[in-house]
Write a protein that holds these residues in place. Structure first.
Motif, mmCIF file in Angstrom:
data_model
loop_
_atom_site.group_PDB
_atom_site.id
_atom_site.type_symbol
_atom_site.label_atom_id
_atom_site.label_comp_id
_atom_site.label_asym_id
_atom_site.label_seq_id
_atom_site.Cartn_x
_atom_site.Cartn_y
_atom_site.Cartn_z
ATOM 1 N N MET A 295 26.026 45.664 4.984
ATOM 2 C CA MET A 295 25.645 45.858 3.593
ATOM 3 C C MET A 295 26.476 47.017 3.041
ATOM 4 S SD MET A 295 22.033 47.320 1.987
ATOM 5 C CE MET A 295 21.092 46.727 3.314
ATOM 6 N N ASP A 296 27.123 46.776 1.922
ATOM 7 C CA ASP A 296 27.890 47.829 1.274
ATOM 8 C C ASP A 296 26.962 48.672 0.420
ATOM 9 O OD1 ASP A 296 30.350 47.072 2.333
ATOM 10 O OD2 ASP A 296 30.721 45.632 0.722
ATOM 11 N N LEU A 297 26.969 49.963 0.666
ATOM 12 C CA LEU A 297 26.137 50.879 -0.118
ATOM 13 C C LEU A 297 26.992 51.511 -1.204
ATOM 14 C CD1 LEU A 297 24.184 52.516 2.821
ATOM 15 C CD2 LEU A 297 23.367 50.796 1.225
ATOM 16 N N PRO A 298 26.419 51.714 -2.387
ATOM 17 C CA PRO A 298 27.205 52.287 -3.485
ATOM 18 C C PRO A 298 27.584 53.733 -3.185
ATOM 19 C CG PRO A 298 24.896 52.146 -4.095
ATOM 20 C CD PRO A 298 25.030 51.471 -2.771
ATOM 21 N N GLY A 299 28.756 54.096 -3.664
ATOM 22 C CA GLY A 299 29.202 55.482 -3.538
ATOM 23 C C GLY A 299 28.617 56.326 -4.656
ATOM 24 N N MET B 10 24.379 55.416 -13.885
ATOM 25 C CA MET B 10 23.470 56.255 -14.679
ATOM 26 C C MET B 10 23.995 56.413 -16.097
ATOM 27 S SD MET B 10 22.103 59.276 -12.168
ATOM 28 C CE MET B 10 20.980 59.941 -13.411
ATOM 29 N N THR B 11 25.288 56.605 -16.242
ATOM 30 C CA THR B 11 25.893 56.803 -17.561
ATOM 31 C C THR B 11 25.813 55.524 -18.382
ATOM 32 O OG1 THR B 11 27.393 58.459 -16.654
ATOM 33 C CG2 THR B 11 28.015 57.466 -18.762
ATOM 34 N N MET C 94 21.924 66.066 -7.575
ATOM 35 C CA MET C 94 22.657 66.109 -6.314
ATOM 36 C C MET C 94 22.659 67.494 -5.664
ATOM 37 S SD MET C 94 25.945 63.626 -6.981
ATOM 38 C CE MET C 94 26.696 64.694 -8.176
ATOM 39 N N ARG C 95 22.465 68.531 -6.461
ATOM 40 C CA ARG C 95 22.533 69.927 -6.034
ATOM 41 C C ARG C 95 23.268 70.113 -4.704
ATOM 42 N NH1 ARG C 95 17.553 68.177 -6.847
ATOM 43 N NH2 ARG C 95 15.925 68.313 -5.310
ATOM 44 N N ASP C 96 22.712 70.800 -3.765
ATOM 45 C CA ASP C 96 23.395 71.123 -2.508
ATOM 46 C C ASP C 96 23.042 70.141 -1.399
ATOM 47 O OD1 ASP C 96 24.545 73.394 -3.658
ATOM 48 O OD2 ASP C 96 22.762 74.589 -3.270
ATOM 49 N N LEU C 97 23.103 68.884 -1.706
ATOM 50 C CA LEU C 97 22.720 67.863 -0.737
ATOM 51 C C LEU C 97 23.955 67.300 -0.036
ATOM 52 C CD1 LEU C 97 20.196 65.930 -3.002
ATOM 53 C CD2 LEU C 97 19.648 67.633 -1.256
ATOM 54 N N ASP C 98 23.734 66.786 1.172
ATOM 55 C CA ASP C 98 24.840 66.118 1.865
ATOM 56 C C ASP C 98 25.096 64.783 1.166
ATOM 57 O OD1 ASP C 98 23.490 63.809 3.293
ATOM 58 O OD2 ASP C 98 22.371 65.469 4.188
ATOM 59 N N ARG D 223 22.310 62.024 1.179
ATOM 60 C CA ARG D 223 21.138 62.414 0.367
ATOM 61 C C ARG D 223 21.468 62.381 -1.112
ATOM 62 N NH1 ARG D 223 16.332 65.016 2.348
ATOM 63 N NH2 ARG D 223 16.301 64.756 4.583
ATOM 64 N N ARG D 224 22.678 62.749 -1.484
ATOM 65 C CA ARG D 224 23.089 62.667 -2.897
ATOM 66 C C ARG D 224 22.921 61.235 -3.392
ATOM 67 N NH1 ARG D 224 28.709 66.145 -2.978
ATOM 68 N NH2 ARG D 224 27.684 68.179 -2.847
ATOM 69 N N ARG D 225 23.457 60.299 -2.610
ATOM 70 C CA ARG D 225 23.356 58.900 -3.024
ATOM 71 C C ARG D 225 21.907 58.448 -3.072
ATOM 72 N NH1 ARG D 225 27.461 55.568 0.518
ATOM 73 N NH2 ARG D 225 25.945 56.225 2.048
ATOM 74 N N ALA D 226 21.112 58.865 -2.102
ATOM 75 C CA ALA D 226 19.691 58.470 -2.094
ATOM 76 C C ALA D 226 18.969 59.028 -3.313
ATOM 77 C CB ALA D 226 19.020 58.952 -0.802
ATOM 78 N N HIS D 227 19.240 60.278 -3.668
ATOM 79 C CA HIS D 227 18.577 60.879 -4.831
ATOM 80 C C HIS D 227 19.013 60.194 -6.119
ATOM 81 C CE1 HIS D 227 16.546 64.708 -3.358
ATOM 82 N NE2 HIS D 227 16.959 64.098 -2.266
ATOM 83 N N LEU D 228 20.311 59.943 -6.263
ATOM 84 C CA LEU D 228 20.789 59.255 -7.464
ATOM 85 C C LEU D 228 20.201 57.848 -7.554
ATOM 86 C CD1 LEU D 228 24.552 60.304 -7.481
ATOM 87 C CD2 LEU D 228 22.772 61.082 -9.068
ATOM 88 N N LEU D 229 20.173 57.133 -6.441
ATOM 89 C CA LEU D 229 19.640 55.777 -6.450
ATOM 90 C C LEU D 229 18.145 55.771 -6.759
ATOM 91 C CD1 LEU D 229 20.529 52.867 -6.170
ATOM 92 C CD2 LEU D 229 20.096 53.025 -3.721
ATOM 93 N N ALA D 230 17.411 56.775 -6.293
ATOM 94 C CA ALA D 230 15.979 56.859 -6.610
ATOM 95 C C ALA D 230 15.772 57.035 -8.110
ATOM 96 C CB ALA D 230 15.332 58.011 -5.844
ATOM 97 N N HIS D 231 16.597 57.858 -8.754
ATOM 98 C CA HIS D 231 16.486 58.025 -10.210
ATOM 99 C C HIS D 231 16.847 56.726 -10.933
ATOM 100 C CE1 HIS D 231 16.113 62.286 -9.346
ATOM 101 N NE2 HIS D 231 15.738 62.448 -10.603
#
Length: 156
Positions: free
Chosen positions: A1-5, A13-14, A26-30, A33-41
Protein backbone atom coordinates in the motif's frame (compact mmCIF):
# COMPACT_ATOMS: atom_id res chain seq x y z
CA UNK A 1 0.00 0.00 0.00
CA UNK A 2 1.41 3.37 -0.98
CA UNK A 3 1.12 5.88 1.83
CA UNK A 4 0.90 9.59 1.03
CA UNK A 5 3.93 11.75 1.66
CA UNK A 6 3.93 14.91 3.73
CA UNK A 7 3.89 17.12 0.62
CA UNK A 8 0.84 15.25 -0.74
CA UNK A 9 -1.00 15.69 2.54
CA UNK A 10 -0.13 19.40 2.71
CA UNK A 11 -1.44 19.85 -0.86
CA UNK A 12 -4.65 18.01 0.02
CA UNK A 13 -5.19 20.26 3.05
CA UNK A 14 -4.70 23.34 0.87
CA UNK A 15 -6.91 22.13 -1.99
CA UNK A 16 -9.69 21.14 0.41
CA UNK A 17 -9.36 24.32 2.47
CA UNK A 18 -8.90 22.40 5.71
CA UNK A 19 -8.26 24.69 8.66
CA UNK A 20 -5.16 24.42 10.77
CA UNK A 21 -1.54 25.39 10.49
CA UNK A 22 0.33 22.41 9.06
CA UNK A 23 3.59 23.60 10.58
CA UNK A 24 2.02 23.56 14.02
CA UNK A 25 0.33 20.23 13.37
CA UNK A 26 3.68 18.73 12.36
CA UNK A 27 5.76 20.59 14.99
CA UNK A 28 8.76 18.52 16.15
CA UNK A 29 7.46 15.16 15.03
CA UNK A 30 9.30 12.44 13.14
CA UNK A 31 8.23 11.98 9.49
CA UNK A 32 5.78 9.11 10.12
CA UNK A 33 4.05 10.98 12.96
CA UNK A 34 3.88 14.12 10.81
CA UNK A 35 2.00 12.19 8.15
CA UNK A 36 -0.26 10.56 10.74
CA UNK A 37 -1.12 13.92 12.30
CA UNK A 38 -1.80 15.56 8.94
CA UNK A 39 -3.91 12.62 7.80
CA UNK A 40 -5.92 12.70 11.05
CA UNK A 41 -6.77 16.37 10.42
CA UNK A 42 -7.71 15.59 6.82
CA UNK A 43 -9.85 12.65 7.95
CA UNK A 44 -11.73 14.72 10.53
CA UNK A 45 -12.48 17.43 7.98
CA UNK A 46 -13.56 14.87 5.39
CA UNK A 47 -15.89 13.09 7.82
CA UNK A 48 -17.46 16.44 8.71
CA UNK A 49 -17.94 17.35 5.06
CA UNK A 50 -19.17 13.86 4.20
CA UNK A 51 -21.93 14.10 6.80
CA UNK A 52 -22.99 17.48 5.41
CA UNK A 53 -23.06 16.19 1.84
CA UNK A 54 -24.98 13.06 2.81
CA UNK A 55 -27.59 15.25 4.47
CA UNK A 56 -27.80 17.57 1.44
CA UNK A 57 -28.19 14.52 -0.81
CA UNK A 58 -31.10 13.30 1.33
CA UNK A 59 -29.44 9.97 2.15
CA UNK A 60 -31.20 8.01 4.86
CA UNK A 61 -29.46 5.66 7.29
CA UNK A 62 -29.70 2.70 4.91
CA UNK A 63 -28.31 4.71 1.99
CA UNK A 64 -25.42 5.93 4.15
CA UNK A 65 -24.66 2.43 5.39
CA UNK A 66 -24.62 1.10 1.81
CA UNK A 67 -22.42 3.97 0.68
CA UNK A 68 -19.85 3.45 3.44
CA UNK A 69 -19.95 -0.35 3.13
CA UNK A 70 -19.16 -0.09 -0.60
CA UNK A 71 -16.41 2.49 0.02
CA UNK A 72 -14.88 0.38 2.80
CA UNK A 73 -14.83 -2.72 0.59
CA UNK A 74 -13.34 -0.77 -2.33
CA UNK A 75 -10.67 0.77 -0.11
CA UNK A 76 -9.76 -2.02 2.31
CA UNK A 77 -10.89 -5.10 0.43
CA UNK A 78 -13.35 -7.67 1.68
CA UNK A 79 -11.09 -8.80 4.53
CA UNK A 80 -10.29 -5.27 5.68
CA UNK A 81 -13.81 -4.05 6.36
CA UNK A 82 -13.82 -5.50 9.90
CA UNK A 83 -10.49 -3.78 10.61
CA UNK A 84 -11.99 -0.43 9.59
CA UNK A 85 -15.10 -1.08 11.71
CA UNK A 86 -12.98 -1.88 14.78
CA UNK A 87 -10.83 1.21 14.20
CA UNK A 88 -13.91 3.45 14.07
CA UNK A 89 -15.33 1.90 17.24
CA UNK A 90 -11.99 2.42 19.01
CA UNK A 91 -11.86 6.07 17.94
CA UNK A 92 -15.36 6.72 19.22
CA UNK A 93 -14.66 4.83 22.47
CA UNK A 94 -11.53 6.85 23.17
CA UNK A 95 -13.21 10.13 22.24
CA UNK A 96 -16.14 9.46 24.58
CA UNK A 97 -13.78 8.42 27.38
CA UNK A 98 -11.63 11.56 26.96
CA UNK A 99 -14.62 13.89 26.78
CA UNK A 100 -15.97 12.29 29.95
CA UNK A 101 -13.19 13.78 32.07
CA UNK A 102 -12.16 12.55 35.51
CA UNK A 103 -15.61 12.38 37.07
CA UNK A 104 -17.89 9.40 36.61
CA UNK A 105 -20.54 9.91 33.98
CA UNK A 106 -23.01 7.03 33.70
CA UNK A 107 -23.89 7.74 30.06
CA UNK A 108 -20.31 8.15 28.87
CA UNK A 109 -19.23 5.12 30.91
CA UNK A 110 -22.00 2.98 29.41
CA UNK A 111 -21.18 4.13 25.88
CA UNK A 112 -17.43 3.59 26.26
CA UNK A 113 -17.87 0.15 27.83
CA UNK A 114 -20.38 -0.96 25.20
CA UNK A 115 -18.16 0.20 22.35
CA UNK A 116 -15.23 -1.69 23.84
CA UNK A 117 -17.33 -4.85 24.08
CA UNK A 118 -18.52 -4.47 20.49
CA UNK A 119 -14.95 -4.04 19.24
CA UNK A 120 -13.92 -7.17 21.12
CA UNK A 121 -16.85 -9.12 19.66
CA UNK A 122 -15.88 -8.08 16.14
CA UNK A 123 -12.21 -8.95 16.70
CA UNK A 124 -12.67 -12.34 18.34
CA UNK A 125 -13.83 -15.57 16.80
CA UNK A 126 -17.48 -16.28 17.56
CA UNK A 127 -17.64 -16.99 21.29
CA UNK A 128 -18.61 -20.51 22.20
CA UNK A 129 -20.55 -21.85 25.11
CA UNK A 130 -23.77 -21.00 26.90
CA UNK A 131 -22.26 -18.22 29.03
CA UNK A 132 -21.01 -16.34 25.96
CA UNK A 133 -24.32 -16.83 24.18
CA UNK A 134 -26.20 -15.57 27.26
CA UNK A 135 -23.91 -12.54 27.50
CA UNK A 136 -24.45 -11.62 23.85
CA UNK A 137 -28.20 -12.08 24.21
CA UNK A 138 -28.18 -9.88 27.32
CA UNK A 139 -26.17 -7.20 25.48
CA UNK A 140 -28.68 -7.25 22.62
CA UNK A 141 -31.59 -7.02 25.04
CA UNK A 142 -30.02 -4.14 26.95
CA UNK A 143 -29.29 -2.27 23.71
CA UNK A 144 -32.87 -2.77 22.48
CA UNK A 145 -34.28 -1.60 25.81
CA UNK A 146 -32.01 1.47 25.92
CA UNK A 147 -32.91 2.31 22.33
CA UNK A 148 -36.63 2.08 23.09
CA UNK A 149 -36.28 4.28 26.18
CA UNK A 150 -34.28 6.92 24.33
CA UNK A 151 -36.71 6.93 21.40
CA UNK A 152 -39.60 7.42 23.80
CA UNK A 153 -37.80 10.36 25.43
CA UNK A 154 -37.18 11.95 22.04
CA UNK A 155 -40.89 12.02 21.34
CA UNK A 156 -42.68 11.73 18.00
Amino acid sequence: MDLPGTDDLLRAMTVLGIPGDPRYIMRDLDPDRRRAHLLAHLTAALVDRQESLETLAGLDVEDRADLHWAADRATAGAGGVERLERARLAWVQHTVARRRGRRPDPVADAVATTLGVLAELLAAPPPAGPVAADAIQALCGAADHLGAVLRSLAGP
